[in-house]
Design a protein around this motif. Structure first.
Motif, PDB file in Angstrom:
ATOM      1  N   LEU A 117      -6.978 -23.885   8.758  1.00 50.66           N
ATOM      2  CA  LEU A 117      -6.556 -23.436   7.428  1.00 50.66           C
ATOM      3  C   LEU A 117      -7.765 -23.114   6.548  1.00 50.66           C
ATOM      4  CD1 LEU A 117      -3.571 -25.812   6.560  1.00 50.66           C
ATOM      5  CD2 LEU A 117      -3.499 -23.481   7.429  1.00 50.66           C
ATOM      6  N   LYS A 118      -8.802 -23.940   6.624  1.00 53.50           N
ATOM      7  CA  LYS A 118     -10.031 -23.656   5.865  1.00 53.50           C
ATOM      8  C   LYS A 118     -10.672 -22.360   6.349  1.00 53.50           C
ATOM      9  CE  LYS A 118     -11.110 -28.520   4.903  1.00 53.50           C
ATOM     10  NZ  LYS A 118     -12.029 -29.651   5.200  1.00 53.50           N
ATOM     11  N   ASP A 119     -10.668 -22.169   7.666  1.00 53.95           N
ATOM     12  CA  ASP A 119     -11.220 -20.944   8.241  1.00 53.95           C
ATOM     13  C   ASP A 119     -10.450 -19.719   7.748  1.00 53.95           C
ATOM     14  OD1 ASP A 119     -12.957 -19.570  10.228  1.00 53.95           O
ATOM     15  OD2 ASP A 119     -11.042 -19.148  11.209  1.00 53.95           O
ATOM     16  N   HIS A 120      -9.130 -19.858   7.620  1.00 51.73           N
ATOM     17  CA  HIS A 120      -8.303 -18.759   7.108  1.00 51.73           C
ATOM     18  C   HIS A 120      -8.679 -18.408   5.670  1.00 51.73           C
ATOM     19  CE1 HIS A 120      -4.875 -16.271   6.100  1.00 51.73           C
ATOM     20  NE2 HIS A 120      -4.537 -17.117   5.148  1.00 51.73           N
ATOM     21  N   LYS A 121      -8.936 -19.414   4.848  1.00 45.28           N
ATOM     22  CA  LYS A 121      -9.325 -19.169   3.456  1.00 45.28           C
ATOM     23  C   LYS A 121     -10.654 -18.428   3.384  1.00 45.28           C
ATOM     24  CE  LYS A 121      -6.840 -23.151   1.544  1.00 45.28           C
ATOM     25  NZ  LYS A 121      -6.970 -24.457   0.854  1.00 45.28           N
ATOM     26  N   VAL A 122     -11.594 -18.816   4.243  1.00 47.18           N
ATOM     27  CA  VAL A 122     -12.907 -18.152   4.264  1.00 47.18           C
ATOM     28  C   VAL A 122     -12.771 -16.696   4.690  1.00 47.18           C
ATOM     29  CG1 VAL A 122     -15.164 -18.115   5.407  1.00 47.18           C
ATOM     30  CG2 VAL A 122     -14.176 -20.296   4.670  1.00 47.18           C
ATOM     31  N   ILE A 123     -12.005 -16.451   5.753  1.00 47.09           N
ATOM     32  CA  ILE A 123     -11.820 -15.088   6.252  1.00 47.09           C
ATOM     33  C   ILE A 123     -11.064 -14.236   5.232  1.00 47.09           C
ATOM     34  CG2 ILE A 123     -10.672 -13.689   8.032  1.00 47.09           C
ATOM     35  CD1 ILE A 123     -11.328 -15.897  10.028  1.00 47.09           C
ATOM     36  N   SER A 124     -10.072 -14.828   4.569  1.00 41.86           N
ATOM     37  CA  SER A 124      -9.325 -14.097   3.541  1.00 41.86           C
ATOM     38  C   SER A 124     -10.236 -13.693   2.389  1.00 41.86           C
ATOM     39  CB  SER A 124      -8.162 -14.948   3.021  1.00 41.86           C
ATOM     40  OG  SER A 124      -7.239 -15.222   4.043  1.00 41.86           O
ATOM     41  N   ALA A 125     -11.152 -14.599   2.008  1.00 43.85           N
ATOM     42  CA  ALA A 125     -12.106 -14.278   0.951  1.00 43.85           C
ATOM     43  C   ALA A 125     -13.048 -13.151   1.383  1.00 43.85           C
ATOM     44  CB  ALA A 125     -12.905 -15.524   0.581  1.00 43.85           C
ATOM     45  N   ASP A 126     -13.477 -13.187   2.648  1.00 45.07           N
ATOM     46  CA  ASP A 126     -14.338 -12.109   3.170  1.00 45.07           C
ATOM     47  C   ASP A 126     -13.605 -10.772   3.173  1.00 45.07           C
ATOM     48  OD1 ASP A 126     -16.354 -13.919   3.556  1.00 45.07           O
ATOM     49  OD2 ASP A 126     -15.955 -14.206   5.709  1.00 45.07           O
ATOM     50  N   LYS A 127     -12.328 -10.782   3.550  1.00 46.53           N
ATOM     51  CA  LYS A 127     -11.535  -9.550   3.555  1.00 46.53           C
ATOM     52  C   LYS A 127     -11.407  -8.974   2.147  1.00 46.53           C
ATOM     53  CE  LYS A 127      -8.537 -10.366   7.554  1.00 46.53           C
ATOM     54  NZ  LYS A 127      -7.129 -10.601   7.968  1.00 46.53           N
ATOM     55  N   LEU A 128     -11.142  -9.860   1.186  1.00 46.87           N
ATOM     56  CA  LEU A 128     -10.984  -9.413  -0.196  1.00 46.87           C
ATOM     57  C   LEU A 128     -12.286  -8.830  -0.726  1.00 46.87           C
ATOM     58  CD1 LEU A 128      -9.158  -9.239  -2.676  1.00 46.87           C
ATOM     59  CD2 LEU A 128      -9.912 -11.552  -3.293  1.00 46.87           C
ATOM     60  N   ALA A 129     -13.404  -9.493  -0.425  1.00 51.24           N
ATOM     61  CA  ALA A 129     -14.711  -8.988  -0.866  1.00 51.24           C
ATOM     62  C   ALA A 129     -15.013  -7.642  -0.225  1.00 51.24           C
ATOM     63  CB  ALA A 129     -15.803 -10.005  -0.519  1.00 51.24           C
ATOM     64  N   PHE A 130     -14.685  -7.507   1.069  1.00 49.38           N
ATOM     65  CA  PHE A 130     -14.908  -6.241   1.767  1.00 49.38           C
ATOM     66  C   PHE A 130     -14.055  -5.126   1.159  1.00 49.38           C
ATOM     67  CE2 PHE A 130     -13.686  -3.200   5.047  1.00 49.38           C
ATOM     68  CZ  PHE A 130     -14.917  -2.809   5.562  1.00 49.38           C
ATOM     69  N   LYS A 131     -12.805  -5.450   0.840  1.00 48.47           N
ATOM     70  CA  LYS A 131     -11.903  -4.456   0.262  1.00 48.47           C
ATOM     71  C   LYS A 131     -12.400  -3.986  -1.092  1.00 48.47           C
ATOM     72  CE  LYS A 131      -7.002  -3.743  -0.837  1.00 48.47           C
ATOM     73  NZ  LYS A 131      -5.644  -4.373  -0.865  1.00 48.47           N
ATOM     74  N   GLU A 132     -12.874  -4.927  -1.910  1.00 53.57           N
ATOM     75  CA  GLU A 132     -13.397  -4.557  -3.229  1.00 53.57           C
ATOM     76  C   GLU A 132     -14.679  -3.735  -3.107  1.00 53.57           C
ATOM     77  OE1 GLU A 132     -13.869  -8.318  -5.094  1.00 53.57           O
ATOM     78  OE2 GLU A 132     -11.733  -8.529  -5.614  1.00 53.57           O
ATOM     79  N   LYS A 133     -15.503  -4.079  -2.115  1.00 51.93           N
ATOM     80  CA  LYS A 133     -16.782  -3.396  -1.941  1.00 51.93           C
ATOM     81  C   LYS A 133     -16.595  -1.957  -1.450  1.00 51.93           C
ATOM     82  CE  LYS A 133     -19.988  -5.962  -0.268  1.00 51.93           C
ATOM     83  NZ  LYS A 133     -20.833  -6.754   0.664  1.00 51.93           N
ATOM     84  N   THR A 134     -15.563  -1.737  -0.634  1.00 50.96           N
ATOM     85  CA  THR A 134     -15.373  -0.411  -0.030  1.00 50.96           C
ATOM     86  C   THR A 134     -14.267   0.401  -0.718  1.00 50.96           C
ATOM     87  OG1 THR A 134     -13.832  -1.354   1.600  1.00 50.96           O
ATOM     88  CG2 THR A 134     -16.161  -1.209   2.232  1.00 50.96           C
TER      89      THR A 134
END
Length: 368
Positions: A117-134
């Motif tokens: 579950l913690k890993d999911h939160k980290v990956i979700s945050a990375d996805k959101l950051a990537f989406k905002e960046k691109t």
């Protein structure tokens, strides 16, 4: 009052009856039947869960000690007493590098669940950051007629659950669209039933592995020059072909067993072929059709995991295989987490289909 009705619906959905006997404890109107019902519906299931966890814990400790003794004995045989003492001290210290890798305990599985579950939160945050960046770059690419840049990082455990659910529902929908129309046509004609029975009986027991290989050959040939996600297409078609047979058989059986009086009434009313099917035959056949659909969904969920594992397509099956290949100290714990998740989702899917089946069934006790 509304909350009590909602809780009763939930407990009935989960298979535990209603809360009426349990609430009797607080109202002071306890009867012998209420006590027996509480014992059967609540105390015994909870006791069985605790017994299961206790046996699991005892079994994991026994296997842990067996593997630890083997490692110490091997170190003694291969390297001498000093190495054996070091191995024993290392195991006792809890160092991950030397811990026996065997059946994990309930606490280890729970810890792995929290880690996922913690890993999911980290990956979700990375996805959101990537989406905002691109975001700005993707707008320009789309305006120019180019494909947007997509996130290519590894999926989390939760992402793979949703991928498996998407695949199983696509396969279930395919099975429904194939099996129900064919079942209706076959059920309307005794000649067709006898003509196609051999085909059904031959293909019904075919292994998911065989269907996967067949679908793989066909889809790879047809999508050779395409950019489509062929892994998803192969998976859901294989799932649909493996699981559709129960619905096909039950639909044909339901249609063929419609009361002849209904058919005669349809003839008297001079209903057309489609009107007869949709107004007379299908309503009468729905209980059996939904029984087949319930079996189909259960089979679809079971074969999906095997198909994902074999096809290496994203999903829970792929997750289990990757953890097995990984061989890390917590891999076994994560595999057992996946096992419980697969079982829980399968149970919930079956409950959903059973609830729908009861809604359309003439016999309220059917499907228990």
């Amino acid at each position: 009052m509304k909350q009590s009705l909602t809780l009763n619906k939930v407990t009935r959905f989960m298979g535990f009856g209603t809360l009426k006997p349990f609430t009797a404890l607080f109202t002071g109107k306890v009867q012998k039947e209420d006590i027996l019902t509480i014992l059967k519906k609540f105390i015994v299931p909870i006791a069985s869960i605790l017994l299961f966890i206790g046996l699991w814990h005892a079994g994991s400790r026994a296997l842990f000690n067996m593997e630890a003794d083997y490692k110490i004995e091997k170190a003694l045989t291969d390297q001498g007493q000093k190495a054996a003492n070091e191995m024993k001290a290392c195991i006792a210290s809890g160092d991950i590098s030397c811990q026996p890798n065997t059946l994990p305990s309930p606490t280890q599985v729970w810890a792995s669940f929290q880690t996922l579950l913690k890993d999911h939160k980290v990956i979700s945050a990375d996805k959101l950051a990537f989406k905002e960046k691109t975001a700005a770059m993707n707008e320009k690419r789309v305006a120019a007629g180019q494909d947007p840049i997509t996130y290519t990082g590894r999926p989390s455990f939760v992402d793979q659950i949703f991928t498996s659910l998407k695949t199983v529902f696509a396969g279930f929908l395919l099975a429904l669209l194939i099996a129900v129309p064919i079942g209706i046509v076959i059920g309307l004609s005794e000649t067709l039933r006898s003509s196609f029975n051999w085909l059904i009986q031959i293909f019904k027991p075919v292994s998911p592995v065989v269907w996967l290989l067949l679908v793989f050959m066909i889809v790879k040939t047809m999508t050779k020059d395409s950019n489509q996600d062929s892994a998803f297409i192969i998976s859901f078609i294989s799932v649909g072909l493996c699981s559709m047979w129960a619905t096909l058989v039950n639909t044909a059986m339901g249609v063929s067993s419609v009361d002849k009086d209904y058919i005669n009434v349809a003839k008297v009313l001079k209903l057309g072929a489609f009107q007869k099917v949709f107004k007379v035959i299908l309503p009468s056949s729905l209980p059996l059709i939904f029984t087949g659909l319930r079996i189909t969904l259960s089979v679809a969920w079971m074969v999906l995991i095997a198909i994902e594992l074999l096809a290496q397509s994203p999903g829970l099956g792929s997750f289990v295989w990757e953890e097995f290949q990984n061989g890390a100290n917590d891999s076994n714990s994560k595999i057992i987490v996946a096992m419980f998740v697969i079982g829980l989702i399968g149970f919930l899917l079956d409950r959903i289909m059973l609830t729908i089946q009861k809604m359309v069934s003439f016999n309220k006790n059917e499907g228990l």
